[in-house]
Design a protein around this motif. Structure first.
Motif, PDB file in Angstrom:
ATOM      1  N   VAL A   1      56.665  46.823  46.361  1.00  0.00           N
ATOM      2  CA  VAL A   1      56.504  46.940  44.911  1.00  0.00           C
ATOM      3  C   VAL A   1      57.365  48.106  44.438  1.00  0.00           C
ATOM      4  CG1 VAL A   1      54.894  47.408  43.029  1.00  0.00           C
ATOM      5  CG2 VAL A   1      54.174  45.988  44.975  1.00  0.00           C
ATOM      6  N   ILE A   2      58.287  47.796  43.519  1.00  0.00           N
ATOM      7  CA  ILE A   2      59.144  48.809  42.901  1.00  0.00           C
ATOM      8  C   ILE A   2      59.046  48.589  41.402  1.00  0.00           C
ATOM      9  CG2 ILE A   2      61.477  49.736  42.655  1.00  0.00           C
ATOM     10  CD1 ILE A   2      62.072  48.641  45.471  1.00  0.00           C
ATOM     11  N   GLY A   3      58.465  49.542  40.713  1.00  0.00           N
ATOM     12  CA  GLY A   3      58.247  49.373  39.276  1.00  0.00           C
ATOM     13  C   GLY A   3      57.340  48.191  39.034  1.00  0.00           C
ATOM     14  N   SER A   4      57.806  47.226  38.246  1.00  0.00           N
ATOM     15  CA  SER A   4      57.009  46.038  37.951  1.00  0.00           C
ATOM     16  C   SER A   4      57.489  44.816  38.731  1.00  0.00           C
ATOM     17  CB  SER A   4      57.054  45.743  36.445  1.00  0.00           C
ATOM     18  OG  SER A   4      58.382  45.468  36.052  1.00  0.00           O
ATOM     19  N   ARG A   5      58.231  45.066  39.815  1.00  0.00           N
ATOM     20  CA  ARG A   5      58.766  43.960  40.628  1.00  0.00           C
ATOM     21  C   ARG A   5      58.261  44.037  42.057  1.00  0.00           C
ATOM     22  NH1 ARG A   5      65.128  43.643  40.410  1.00  0.00           N
ATOM     23  NH2 ARG A   5      64.705  42.204  42.099  1.00  0.00           N
ATOM     24  N   ILE A   6      58.239  42.890  42.688  1.00  0.00           N
ATOM     25  CA  ILE A   6      58.027  42.806  44.130  1.00  0.00           C
ATOM     26  C   ILE A   6      59.353  42.329  44.695  1.00  0.00           C
ATOM     27  CG2 ILE A   6      56.783  41.712  46.016  1.00  0.00           C
ATOM     28  CD1 ILE A   6      54.476  41.215  43.996  1.00  0.00           C
ATOM     29  N   VAL A   7      59.985  43.175  45.511  1.00  0.00           N
ATOM     30  CA  VAL A   7      61.271  42.805  46.097  1.00  0.00           C
ATOM     31  C   VAL A   7      61.039  42.302  47.516  1.00  0.00           C
ATOM     32  CG1 VAL A   7      62.532  44.434  44.642  1.00  0.00           C
ATOM     33  CG2 VAL A   7      61.813  45.141  46.928  1.00  0.00           C
ATOM     34  N   ASP A   8      61.916  41.422  47.987  1.00  0.00           N
ATOM     35  CA  ASP A   8      61.730  40.834  49.310  1.00  0.00           C
ATOM     36  C   ASP A   8      61.818  41.886  50.410  1.00  0.00           C
ATOM     37  OD1 ASP A   8      61.345  38.286  48.265  1.00  0.00           O
ATOM     38  OD2 ASP A   8      63.480  37.811  48.355  1.00  0.00           O
TER      39      ASP A   8
ATOM     40  N   ALA B   1      68.357  53.182  49.572  1.00  0.00           N
ATOM     41  CA  ALA B   1      68.108  52.690  48.213  1.00  0.00           C
ATOM     42  C   ALA B   1      68.681  51.282  48.025  1.00  0.00           C
ATOM     43  CB  ALA B   1      68.672  53.652  47.169  1.00  0.00           C
ATOM     44  N   LEU B   2      68.424  50.413  49.010  1.00  0.00           N
ATOM     45  CA  LEU B   2      68.970  49.059  48.977  1.00  0.00           C
ATOM     46  C   LEU B   2      67.844  48.036  48.934  1.00  0.00           C
ATOM     47  CD1 LEU B   2      71.460  47.182  49.139  1.00  0.00           C
ATOM     48  CD2 LEU B   2      71.125  47.186  51.629  1.00  0.00           C
ATOM     49  N   VAL B   3      67.900  47.172  47.932  1.00  0.00           N
ATOM     50  CA  VAL B   3      66.991  46.048  47.783  1.00  0.00           C
ATOM     51  C   VAL B   3      67.710  44.812  48.292  1.00  0.00           C
ATOM     52  CG1 VAL B   3      65.874  44.547  46.071  1.00  0.00           C
ATOM     53  CG2 VAL B   3      65.795  47.044  45.804  1.00  0.00           C
ATOM     54  N   ILE B   4      67.004  43.994  49.059  1.00  0.00           N
ATOM     55  CA  ILE B   4      67.561  42.728  49.540  1.00  0.00           C
ATOM     56  C   ILE B   4      66.658  41.616  49.038  1.00  0.00           C
ATOM     57  CG2 ILE B   4      68.169  41.332  51.547  1.00  0.00           C
ATOM     58  CD1 ILE B   4      68.416  44.022  53.098  1.00  0.00           C
ATOM     59  N   GLU B   5      67.257  40.664  48.357  1.00  0.00           N
ATOM     60  CA  GLU B   5      66.518  39.515  47.841  1.00  0.00           C
ATOM     61  C   GLU B   5      67.017  38.249  48.525  1.00  0.00           C
ATOM     62  OE1 GLU B   5      63.932  39.579  46.097  1.00  0.00           O
ATOM     63  OE2 GLU B   5      64.012  41.131  44.564  1.00  0.00           O
ATOM     64  N   VAL B   6      66.082  37.397  48.921  1.00  0.00           N
ATOM     65  CA  VAL B   6      66.388  36.098  49.503  1.00  0.00           C
ATOM     66  C   VAL B   6      65.933  35.073  48.474  1.00  0.00           C
ATOM     67  CG1 VAL B   6      66.000  34.534  51.433  1.00  0.00           C
ATOM     68  CG2 VAL B   6      66.047  37.006  51.839  1.00  0.00           C
TER      69      VAL B   6
ATOM     70  N   ALA C   1      70.408  44.880  37.275  1.00  0.00           N
ATOM     71  CA  ALA C   1      70.941  45.987  36.469  1.00  0.00           C
ATOM     72  C   ALA C   1      69.825  46.961  36.092  1.00  0.00           C
ATOM     73  CB  ALA C   1      71.635  45.454  35.225  1.00  0.00           C
ATOM     74  N   ILE C   2      68.654  46.443  35.772  1.00  0.00           N
ATOM     75  CA  ILE C   2      67.504  47.301  35.467  1.00  0.00           C
ATOM     76  C   ILE C   2      67.094  48.095  36.703  1.00  0.00           C
ATOM     77  CG2 ILE C   2      65.036  47.282  34.878  1.00  0.00           C
ATOM     78  CD1 ILE C   2      65.700  44.849  33.045  1.00  0.00           C
ATOM     79  N   MET C   3      67.096  47.446  37.852  1.00  0.00           N
ATOM     80  CA  MET C   3      66.739  48.128  39.107  1.00  0.00           C
ATOM     81  C   MET C   3      67.704  49.282  39.371  1.00  0.00           C
ATOM     82  SD  MET C   3      64.627  48.206  41.751  1.00  0.00           S
ATOM     83  CE  MET C   3      63.765  46.661  41.655  1.00  0.00           C
ATOM     84  N   LYS C   4      68.980  49.067  39.124  1.00  0.00           N
ATOM     85  CA  LYS C   4      69.998  50.100  39.333  1.00  0.00           C
ATOM     86  C   LYS C   4      69.834  51.229  38.312  1.00  0.00           C
ATOM     87  CE  LYS C   4      73.863  51.631  41.199  1.00  0.00           C
ATOM     88  NZ  LYS C   4      73.882  52.177  42.529  1.00  0.00           N
ATOM     89  N   ARG C   5      69.657  50.850  37.046  1.00  0.00           N
ATOM     90  CA  ARG C   5      69.547  51.842  35.974  1.00  0.00           C
ATOM     91  C   ARG C   5      68.269  52.679  36.093  1.00  0.00           C
ATOM     92  NH1 ARG C   5      69.655  48.571  31.820  1.00  0.00           N
ATOM     93  NH2 ARG C   5      67.415  48.534  31.522  1.00  0.00           N
TER      94      ARG C   5
ATOM     95  N   PHE D   1      68.633  51.853  42.635  1.00  0.00           N
ATOM     96  CA  PHE D   1      68.650  50.999  43.821  1.00  0.00           C
ATOM     97  C   PHE D   1      69.619  49.842  43.623  1.00  0.00           C
ATOM     98  CE2 PHE D   1      63.864  52.068  44.470  1.00  0.00           C
ATOM     99  CZ  PHE D   1      64.196  53.359  44.820  1.00  0.00           C
ATOM    100  N   GLU D   2      70.490  49.655  44.590  1.00  0.00           N
ATOM    101  CA  GLU D   2      71.429  48.539  44.578  1.00  0.00           C
ATOM    102  C   GLU D   2      70.734  47.311  45.146  1.00  0.00           C
ATOM    103  OE1 GLU D   2      75.916  47.563  46.146  1.00  0.00           O
ATOM    104  OE2 GLU D   2      75.311  49.618  45.737  1.00  0.00           O
TER     105      GLU D   2
END
Length: 157
Positions: free
Chosen positions: A73-80, A87-92, A107-111, A115-116
């Protein structure tokens, strides 16, 4: 489905029912953190096949010594997947992802967090896991360490 109703389960790229689809919410409406944490825990217990395969390669610092979290959980998202040190998010992504919406969210995640995001399709992971891992192997060293002294352990002989 009997009765003509919609299935409450999402499908992956292979048409296999996976985790229950999240309830719809209005744009801009925030999901409480407790709900996100519960949903992430449920998603960890029932991963899609591509997520399971990638997790087997990333878990327990197996991949180049980097620590990864899944269904974070990062902010209001669940990333894979998330590599906190880099600081790297990976989405499948399955077939249902909207590329324009994904770009907006990335872009919101980066801003907001710095996190890239790297995205792979389910088919990328299933048919070419080695290629996905090669992309990660090339990308991770290019990213700055978030904490001084953290990174791959190199034999100092």
């Amino acid at each position: 489905m009997a009765g003509g109703g919609k299935s409450r389960f999402a499908s992956d790229a292979f048409g296999i029912a996976t985790t229950p689809a999240p309830p719809l919410k209005r744009r801009g409406e925030q999901t409480p953190r407790k709900v996100l944490l519960e949903r992430a825990a449920a998603m960890r217990k029932n991963p899609t096949e591509p997520e399971r395969r990638l997790w087997m390669a990333l878990r327990d610092k197996r991949f180049e010594g980097y620590k990864f979290r899944r269904q974070a959980v990062i902010g209001s998202r669940i990333v894979d997947f998330f590599c906190p040190a880099k600081a790297l998010v990976i989405e499948v992504d399955g077939d249902t992802h909207d590329p324009e919406e994904d770009l907006r969210r990335d872009a919101i995640m980066k801003r907001e967090f710095g996190f890239e995001t790297l995205r792979f399709t389910n088919l990328d992971v299933v048919r070419n896991l080695e290629g996905v891992l090669t992309v990660l192997q090339l990308k991770l060293p290019m990213l700055n360490d978030r904490w001084e002294g953290y990174g791959r352990k190199i034999d100092q002989r």
